[in-house]
Design a protein around this motif. Sequence first.
Motif, PDB file in Angstrom:
ATOM      1  N   TYR B 141      -5.868  -3.573  -7.693  1.00  0.00           N
ATOM      2  CA  TYR B 141      -4.936  -2.485  -7.999  1.00  0.00           C
ATOM      3  C   TYR B 141      -4.093  -2.052  -6.816  1.00  0.00           C
ATOM      4  O   TYR B 141      -3.081  -1.395  -6.983  1.00  0.00           O
ATOM      5  N   ASP B 142      -4.547  -2.388  -5.609  1.00  0.00           N
ATOM      6  CA  ASP B 142      -3.870  -1.927  -4.407  1.00  0.00           C
ATOM      7  C   ASP B 142      -2.955  -3.024  -3.862  1.00  0.00           C
ATOM      8  O   ASP B 142      -3.329  -4.203  -3.851  1.00  0.00           O
ATOM      9  N   GLU B 145      -4.262  -4.930  -0.676  1.00  0.00           N
ATOM     10  CA  GLU B 145      -5.344  -5.831  -1.063  1.00  0.00           C
ATOM     11  C   GLU B 145      -4.776  -7.034  -1.821  1.00  0.00           C
ATOM     12  O   GLU B 145      -5.200  -8.173  -1.594  1.00  0.00           O
ATOM     13  N   ARG B 204       2.396   5.799   2.819  1.00  0.00           N
ATOM     14  CA  ARG B 204       2.166   5.355   1.446  1.00  0.00           C
ATOM     15  C   ARG B 204       2.860   6.283   0.450  1.00  0.00           C
ATOM     16  O   ARG B 204       3.046   7.472   0.723  1.00  0.00           O
ATOM     17  N   THR B 307       3.230   0.676   0.451  1.00  0.00           N
ATOM     18  CA  THR B 307       2.631   0.881   1.774  1.00  0.00           C
ATOM     19  C   THR B 307       3.594   0.289   2.789  1.00  0.00           C
ATOM     20  O   THR B 307       4.037  -0.849   2.634  1.00  0.00           O
ATOM     21  N   ASN B 330       3.960  -2.407  -4.741  1.00  0.00           N
ATOM     22  CA  ASN B 330       2.996  -2.614  -5.825  1.00  0.00           C
ATOM     23  C   ASN B 330       3.741  -2.774  -7.141  1.00  0.00           C
ATOM     24  O   ASN B 330       4.139  -1.804  -7.765  1.00  0.00           O
ATOM     25  N   THR B 367      -0.098  -6.758  -9.098  1.00  0.00           N
ATOM     26  CA  THR B 367      -1.433  -6.148  -9.168  1.00  0.00           C
ATOM     27  C   THR B 367      -1.746  -5.935 -10.653  1.00  0.00           C
ATOM     28  O   THR B 367      -0.901  -6.217 -11.507  1.00  0.00           O
TER      29      THR B 367
END
Lengths: 162, 767, 291
Positions: B141-142, B145, B204, B307, B330, B367
């Motif tokens: 979800y991030d 990541e 963020r 981010t 994202n 994501t």
Amino acid sequence: MTSRRTISFTLNGEQVSAQISAHHSLLEVVRDDFNLYGARESCGQGLCGCCTLIVDGRAVSGCLYLAAFADGAVVETIEHLDRDNLLDPVQEAFIEEGAFQCGFCTPGFVLMVKQLLDEHPDPDDDRIRDYLSGNLCRCAAYPEIIQAVKSAARKRQPGKTA
Amino acid sequence: MPTATLTTGLSGGQVGRSLPRLEAREKVTGRAEYTHNLRLPGMLYGKVFRSTVGHGRIKSIDTGAAKAVPGVYQVVTAQDVIKVIPHPYYGPAFHDQPILAIGKVHYVGEPVAVVLAEDPHVAEAAAALIVAEYEELPAVYDEVEAAQNRILVHDELKPAGTFADLKHLKGAKGTNIALDYQLRKGDVDKAFSEAAHVFEHEFRTQKVLHLAFEPFVSIADYKSNRLTLYTASQGPSFVRIEIARLLGWPENRVRIKVPFLGGGYGGKLYIKLEAMVTALSMIAKRPVKVSLPMEEVFYTISRHPMTFRIKSGVDRDGRITARRCEVFWNGGAYADIGPRVAQKSGFTASGPYDIENVSIDSYALYTNQPPAGALRGFGVPQLVWAYESHTDMMARALKMDPLEFRRRNIMREGGKHTTGTPLKDAPVEKVLEHVAARMNWSKPLDRGNGVIRRGRGLAIAIKAVISPTTSVAIVNVNADGSTTLYCGTIDMGQGSDTAMAQMVGEILNVPAESVNVVPRDTDVTPYDMGTLGSRSLFHMGHAVKLAAEEARDKIAALARDLGLPEGTNYSIADLFQKKYGMQAGNIVGTGIFKPDYVPPQPGTGLTPKVTPFWMVSGVGAEVEVDTETGHVRITRLLNVCEIGKPINPKICESQISGAATMQLGFTMFEKMHFDGGQVTNASLADYKIPGIHDLPVTFENETIDAYQSNGPFGGKGVGEVATFCVSPAIGNAIDDAIGVRLTELPLNPEAVLRALRAKQNRPIEDA
Amino acid sequence: MTPFELAEPATVEDALRLLDPQDSSVRPLGGGTALMLMMKAGVFRPTRLVSLRKIAALSRIIATPDGGLVIGALTPLGDVERSAEVARRAGVIVRTMRRLSNVRVRNVATIGGCLAHGDPHMDLPPVLMALDAEIRVAGRAGERALKVENLYAGYYETALNRDEIITELHIPSQGARSAAYLKCTTGSADDWPALGVAVSFEADGNAIRAPRVVVSAATEKATRLKGAEATLSGAAVDDALLARAGDAAAAEAETISDVRGSAPYKRELVRVYVRRAVRQAFDGELKGAAH
């Protein structure tokens, strides 16, 4: 105690009737049975004001108002305001001040402003904001709307200073 | 009676008028048309059944109970769709989004099945009876990541070729990176090693969304050789092209009709429900309407969370000598227009600062969140949140006035942007000085010493309009001299119909109110790339101006053909009468506009012509912070925008204040909350947007005197420019008031109080 | 929404006969705003709704000879807001109404419906608790009285049985008491409150007598904070006292985390807002404002 029934009410000055089920909202009936599209369902939770209808002289959220409750009532929609092809002073003020953008929330605002001025003919800023706090505008035409309220107040009471 | 004067140089007097919107009367009387209102004979309503799992293989979909509900016409899944549209994937950058989930679901809320019924209540009741079983897969979800590519959202990426600037995307496997935009200028590593100071921060932003009050709605009416789509879309030409592609049909058999939109803000772009209703109408052989309730809007499209890791090197004189930007976008489960956000906004990531050594990496990531796409500002507000907060942090660390630090480093008119494109009509300095002067920046501010502390902050930013894009317009002069304008720009409240009519009126010397702007219909209105990114006033404005000029020139030519002397006033009706012997005929002018563009070099991201115009804005903010509760009161918000010469000043002012208020919501309290992949606040009750009580106490929205030299009548876009600087100006003001720096949005009271109490060494317990 | 039966009895007795103590899908209906929200969200699927709207006797506002108020359960909130008697005898209710939900809801939602819903975020229940209000409840066994402060059992849970109907709200004379309600929102300004604090007391010179302190929204139900009341009782009003009362309240209130704030943050809000509410009620009193 049946679910399906006929309701009779006054709609924009005319006696009408409609076949409804208990779970129908007044908003659905006004739109689907009478083709009046000025009131719209948006948030579905009575928070945005797009569905504003006037029932027995008081503004209600049409999307949360059971149609069955309108039986015997006097219902008015935005379309009633210019029935004589003349704009209501609130509508004129909205046009002059540019108090809308996409227009989806506008009928709700116009009806609420009319009620506000009926109850408080010369509202101060706090009263205007408190009264209209239940009408949202995603285009955020709020500054123009506040100006339109003041302008409409002046139009409705010529001779009085704002 | 409209007249033509056959000498040139006379102004029509329409541009610069603050006339009310052409459709004002319809909107205040509740009679304006929206797709939301439309019903067709024989129409069915579709209710969507959606995934409850963020990533999973579909094991089964049990529609039996749903089908058995009286009044249900049909229950449709992907198997049915594939029978009518064999390859049902769409998207502007990647053909990655299926009409209904095929084999896998990629986010909570993804459409899996649709119930069709004549009564929408029946469809809704039946949809609640569908049961789907999933084999759950690991989900990510991030965005940071996701960039590590340990959990993959898609097995394979499927590039499209629809937009010229995305053609270079190659299909890839084993990655969540849909686009990696790079800009390299100079040598950042060397510059960092030589810098007197190096600052590194991370910022963020949260997931927010448009929430147009008219939710997504589309109706398809499929006939065996013609399809008509009635849809709330900002881009009917794209819809036509994409639907025609899905059907394997030529464009001219697909018709898209768009009335007014009840709001758009970038959400109603590309394909939302159009492909779905097309397939449903093909399957049902009846018109089908899908109109989403507000909750399902949250599962459809939103803004990119971001981010941004930003590192700057500063020399002894306070000049920024190097900047490295790493931006992670994202994009959610389907790319939508995310890759363009990563690229087109990515190249402005280093800000309106003149920096010799710059490195930008801007990643569009997949994501398992609901998809993200264009939202007013197109990524720039998120970037500015980061770089203008970073600017203030550096200034304070260097004990420099934040204004002075900016003065030392901003780009100047006549210089070059980081991409290498010259800065013309991009008066960053002028806007900054205007903000500073109006904020009385040089005068000290009484910050108070009680419970309420005051502070002020400012920010400055720049955006480039998307390029290259094409707009076509047609102006038709009728036999009685009345004029009709055909253009594909969608009026979603920004007053485009009015502005275009003003431009036609200016050229043809008629009142703007007399121009008929034809409702959008791709059988009638010609190609336009889309109403987005503040492009329409400039691009469609040029096309409209050219079309009107051609019509005007043809009128003049007709008059000469008929032997009428120069300088005479003749009514256009008389010209037609003379030509055709009766009230008959048309004069048609066409305008096509596409600006020059040079694509960025792969690897360096540099180009001398990245955009035909820049947008520049600044914000000054004054706040009061309640140090006992964390509440922030915006006592003053000053927006200063450079928009060239306003075509309609009053509409421009309301665009600026409206955009700023929307961004204020994104700054102070809007946030989509998630439990894993599930949105937990999908309603206006729990996702709050600005209301009348949320306006700043003093709210000023201004433009500076300017003229866009290559713009129609000196004008350019205004829809987004006021969004850029609101967030960091407020963040900077909070820092000024209480010495606390927040690096994430929203700046809600709890975030402020926690940060303040941590600084005071009496932290609030963890949640 | 799924279809259901709508019954519209003309008397309380008829209405009671239509309710079923065992069946949670049968409910009484006031203005319907709260239940419509739940039905549209799919969290409540009624088989039968018993509308009380045609029971005329349930909609009224009476100023009683002893200085109190009796308000029928089907009285719309807007009528209460506009009532001169309510403004005179319990002004804090009128002041609270001005920012309670919105005008359209207030035109339709009823006193009884509001009280029976059990939503801890509502503004009115804590105010009524601070005023020591009481409801009358009709059931098949007869009528009973219930203090509003004992009406709430838990989150969206009331002490009402499924076959009972609120018929009236009784507000005792407030005499020389002063009251205030503060609402703290953490989202937009007109969000549901993250915290509501209602206070009421008698000011005897500089001292506070018989205080009532109620918190709502941040806790699972509207709750009297007796510890905070004990701290205030008989004490002279100064900043130190108010701080102690705030601390006592923060220690006592069991706050819960949700989208409007974490439990620890809400505890801090309790600390601050109890202090501010007492100050506001006290200063209002000093300025001669009515309760």
